[in-house]
Design an enzyme around this catalytic site. Structure first.
Site, PDB file in Angstrom:
ATOM      1  N   ASP A 148       0.821  -1.208   0.000  1.00 34.98           N
ATOM      2  CA  ASP A 148       0.000   0.000   0.000  1.00 34.98           C
ATOM      3  C   ASP A 148       0.857   1.263   0.000  1.00 34.98           C
ATOM      4  OD1 ASP A 148      -2.659  -1.268   0.202  1.00 34.98           O
ATOM      5  OD2 ASP A 148      -1.909  -1.968   2.135  1.00 34.98           O
ATOM      6  N   GLY A 160      -4.046  -3.406   3.382  1.00 32.04           N
ATOM      7  CA  GLY A 160      -5.256  -2.706   2.970  1.00 32.04           C
ATOM      8  C   GLY A 160      -6.359  -3.658   2.560  1.00 32.04           C
ATOM      9  N   GLU A 167       0.339 -12.688   4.546  1.00 30.95           N
ATOM     10  CA  GLU A 167       1.386 -12.105   3.711  1.00 30.95           C
ATOM     11  C   GLU A 167       2.723 -12.071   4.444  1.00 30.95           C
ATOM     12  OE1 GLU A 167      -1.448  -9.132   1.016  1.00 30.95           O
ATOM     13  OE2 GLU A 167      -0.432  -8.385   2.808  1.00 30.95           O
TER      14      GLU A 167
END
Length: 296
Positions: A148, A160, A167
């Protein structure tokens, strides 16, 4: 008598002009009949709004082209035969998946893709790529993901889309975290471009205590992220809530901040990625790709 005669005369005139009369308290009162077609004026087209829309579409087209350029370049540089690839989430990663699928079909590559989210998993399956899991591939050759916001030290704000925990786990399983973004994500200081704050995944029962402790420790404002297509808060793939922390602009020691927030009971993970990025591919507005590589 004179009044009634006048009303009758007016009613006749209105009748001939497409109107009728009604009796009200003994008098004929004319009223319009809108049962027949009425020709309305044509709406005026706001040329300014149309021009603004065209400009917006053009800008978004440039941004999408920049995302695609960054994704294609990163895939061509890092995806090799007989490798395992971590696949991130977000709009830019869609182009990376498309490029991986093209190369697999053209070059007959043998590779495994490990997703970071439900979205990434579906993209891998839709493109007929080999799906893997960390249980079978705990050490990945590289991870390709978006962000982001990226600062000059390659510190990232991610999450986001609500997938920050997966992740970060997948990114930690490789020595190469390759970030693909468009030029709008490059920022001189975190918070200047991405103004929604740092996403923080928390256990549902702890979201209020975590809110208060972050604000007491670091300042700023912490908000519970609400869902857009359902009533109530957004729920992550892990069944948790997301807090968005709009931090004070003066903060800069992100490693210390990340450690401090992570130590709060109830915090699952933060969207701060500090010292993890190997290389950033910035897709630029002119179609070129700018590289920023880590010294490590």
């Amino acid at each position: 008598m004179a009044l009634s005669a006048w009303c009758l005369w007016k009613a006749k005139r209105w009748r001939f002009s497409g109107c009728h009369a009604e009796i009200f308290r003994g008098c004929l009162i004319p009223f319009r009949d809108y049962s027949f077609p009425v020709k309305l004026p044509r709406p005026r087209i706001n040329s300014f709004c149309n021009a603004t829309s065209r400009v917006h579409q053009k800008v978004m087209g440039v941004v999408d082209d920049a995302k695609k350029a960054a994704a294609f370049r990163a895939v061509d540089d890092y995806v090799k035969n007989n490798t395992s690839i971590g696949v991130g989430s977000g709009s830019t990663v869609i182009y990376a998946i498309e490029r991986i699928a093209e190369r697999v079909a053209r070059e007959n590559l043998n590779l495994v893709c490990v997703p970071t989210s439900f979205q990434a998993k579906q993209l891998i399956l839709q493109h007929s790529l080999t799906l893997g899991e960390l249980e079978s591939f705990p050490q990945l050759d590289c991870v390709i993901d978006g962000a982001d916001e990226v600062d000059p030290n390659m510190t990232l704000i991610k999450g986001g889309g609500g997938c920050l925990t997966q992740e970060k786990i997948v990114a930690s399983c490789s020595e190469r975290l390759v970030i693909i973004v468009d030029y709008t994500k490059e920022s001189p200081h975190l918070g200047q471009r991405y103004t929604k704050g740092v996403p923080i995944e928390v256990l549902p029962l702890a979201y209020v205590p975590v809110q208060r402790k972050i604000e007491d420790m670091f300042g700023g404002r912490v908000e519970l992220r609400m869902a857009k297509m359902k009533a109530g808060p957004l729920v992550t793939d892990n069944g948790n809530f997301i807090l968005d922390w709009k931090f004070p602009p003066a903060l800069s020691d992100w490693r210390a901040v990340n450690q401090g927030v992570s130590m709060i009971p109830g915090v699952v993970e933060t969207g701060l990625f500090v010292g993890m990025t190997t290389q950033v591919y910035y897709g630029m507005a002119d179609g070129s790709v700018k590289l920023h590589k880590s010294a490590r």
